[in-house]
Design an enzyme around this catalytic site. Structure first.
Site, PDB file in Angstrom:
ATOM      1  N   GLU A 164     -27.566  -4.340  16.167  1.00 23.31           N
ATOM      2  CA  GLU A 164     -28.862  -3.982  15.573  1.00 23.31           C
ATOM      3  C   GLU A 164     -29.668  -3.079  16.511  1.00 23.31           C
ATOM      4  OE1 GLU A 164     -28.232  -8.486  14.743  1.00 23.31           O
ATOM      5  OE2 GLU A 164     -27.765  -7.020  16.314  1.00 23.31           O
ATOM      6  N   HIS A 203     -26.398  -4.553  21.538  1.00 22.40           N
ATOM      7  CA  HIS A 203     -26.148  -5.322  20.334  1.00 22.40           C
ATOM      8  C   HIS A 203     -26.103  -4.352  19.149  1.00 22.40           C
ATOM      9  CE1 HIS A 203     -27.789  -9.393  22.017  1.00 22.40           C
ATOM     10  NE2 HIS A 203     -27.082  -8.718  22.919  1.00 22.40           N
ATOM     11  N   CYS A 256     -30.635 -11.712  17.383  1.00 26.20           N
ATOM     12  CA  CYS A 256     -31.169 -12.472  18.509  1.00 26.20           C
ATOM     13  C   CYS A 256     -32.654 -12.145  18.656  1.00 26.20           C
ATOM     14  CB  CYS A 256     -30.410 -12.143  19.787  1.00 26.20           C
ATOM     15  SG  CYS A 256     -30.709 -10.458  20.382  1.00 26.20           S
ATOM     16  N   CYS A 275     -33.243  -8.417  19.344  1.00 28.89           N
ATOM     17  CA  CYS A 275     -33.020  -7.526  18.203  1.00 28.89           C
ATOM     18  C   CYS A 275     -34.060  -7.698  17.113  1.00 28.89           C
ATOM     19  CB  CYS A 275     -31.614  -7.742  17.651  1.00 28.89           C
ATOM     20  SG  CYS A 275     -30.322  -7.107  18.750  1.00 28.89           S
TER      21      CYS A 275
END
Length: 274
Positions: free
Chosen positions: A178, A176, A205, A208
């Site tokens: 991040e 992801h 999410c 993250c």
């Protein structure tokens, strides 16, 4: 090798030592060394030299005040110390430590103050400027076939790093924006994390947001809320997260972030997020 020595008087065991060999033990010059795991003498037989006799069978590590004084008197030199914890279980279910007890312990150790340190006032930051950089990175991700999500790391009004989602490029569901951004700047964040802000086009999410907090980033600025993941609600319900996030702003350039999903997102993404 394990060795147990027992002191017996009139067929009754009144003391014992439990020893074994250890290798590469700090503070010693030979290898291996004899390590005293435990030594015990019944109360009414103490101070009679029994422990000294048992001690002749092996070597030892210092662990508490009584043991420390005992070994110093018998010719040992301190090499190091360890701290051990015990927990009493009064019932079958045990005793659950309460959050307020943890907070009290942290306060006593001075760690509560450390937890509350970091950048708190981010009102003088140009949030739209940095979110626009994230949007541009997310657009690049969408063009190459990845999810149109990106994140930007800012410290003291300077961009430290930027990263977009690489699910398909790397064939990895954990890359992801991040998460990858934080890993790429882990050493920098180790020193300056508490003074940083992370900007992300889509709300982090659960993976993250946990990584963000573990990296000591105290401030999160979001473009589009993830109404499916509901990360903000998760933070508010969890004291460990809530204590460590000072600012959590949602809705910066929201329409532009929505447009990213409309242009590059899958049908599933559109149903979930829009």
């Amino acid at each position: 090798m394990i060795r147990i020595a027992t002191y017996i008087e009139d067929t009754h065991p009144i003391g014992f030592t439990h020893c074994q060999l250890r290798y590469d033990y700090e503070g010693t010059e030979s290898n291996p060394v004899g390590y005293l795991e435990s030594i015990f003498v019944r109360d009414r037989y103490r101070n009679k030299g029994i422990a000294r006799q048992l001690l002749q069978q092996c070597d030892c590590e210092l662990t508490n005040t009584n043991s420390f004084l005992f070994h110093i008197r018998t010719g040992f030199k301190e090499a190091n110390r360890i701290i051990c914890f015990t927990k009493r279980i009064d019932h079958e279910e045990g005793q659950k430590i309460q959050p307020e007890t943890i907070s009290k312990i942290l306060k006593q150790r001075g760690e509560r103050k450390n937890m509350s340190s970091g950048l708190k006032d981010i009102s003088n930051y140009d949030h739209e400027k940095y979110m626009q950089v994230a949007i541009e990175e997310a657009t690049i991700a969408g063009e190459r076939g990845d999810k149109p999500i990106a994140a930007v790391l800012v410290h003291n009004h300077k961009i430290i790093g930027k990263m977009s989602n690489t699910w398909n490029t790397r064939n990895s569901k954990v890359h992801h924006a991040e998460n990858h951004l934080i890993l790429e700047n882990a050493q920098y964040l180790r020193k300056y994390g508490k003074e940083c802000i992370i900007y992300t086009t889509l709300e982090p999410c659960l993976m993250c947001i946990s990584t963000i907090v573990m990296a000591d980033i105290r401030n999160v600025v979001v473009g589009l809320a993830d109404k499916y993941m509901q990360t903000k609600e998760f933070i508010d319900s969890h004291n460990w997260l809530k204590d460590r996030i000072f600012n959590y702003l949602v809705g910066i350039k929201e329409n532009a972030c929505k447009d990213l999903i409309n242009r590059y997102g899958s049908e599933r993404d559109k149903i979930i997020l829009l």
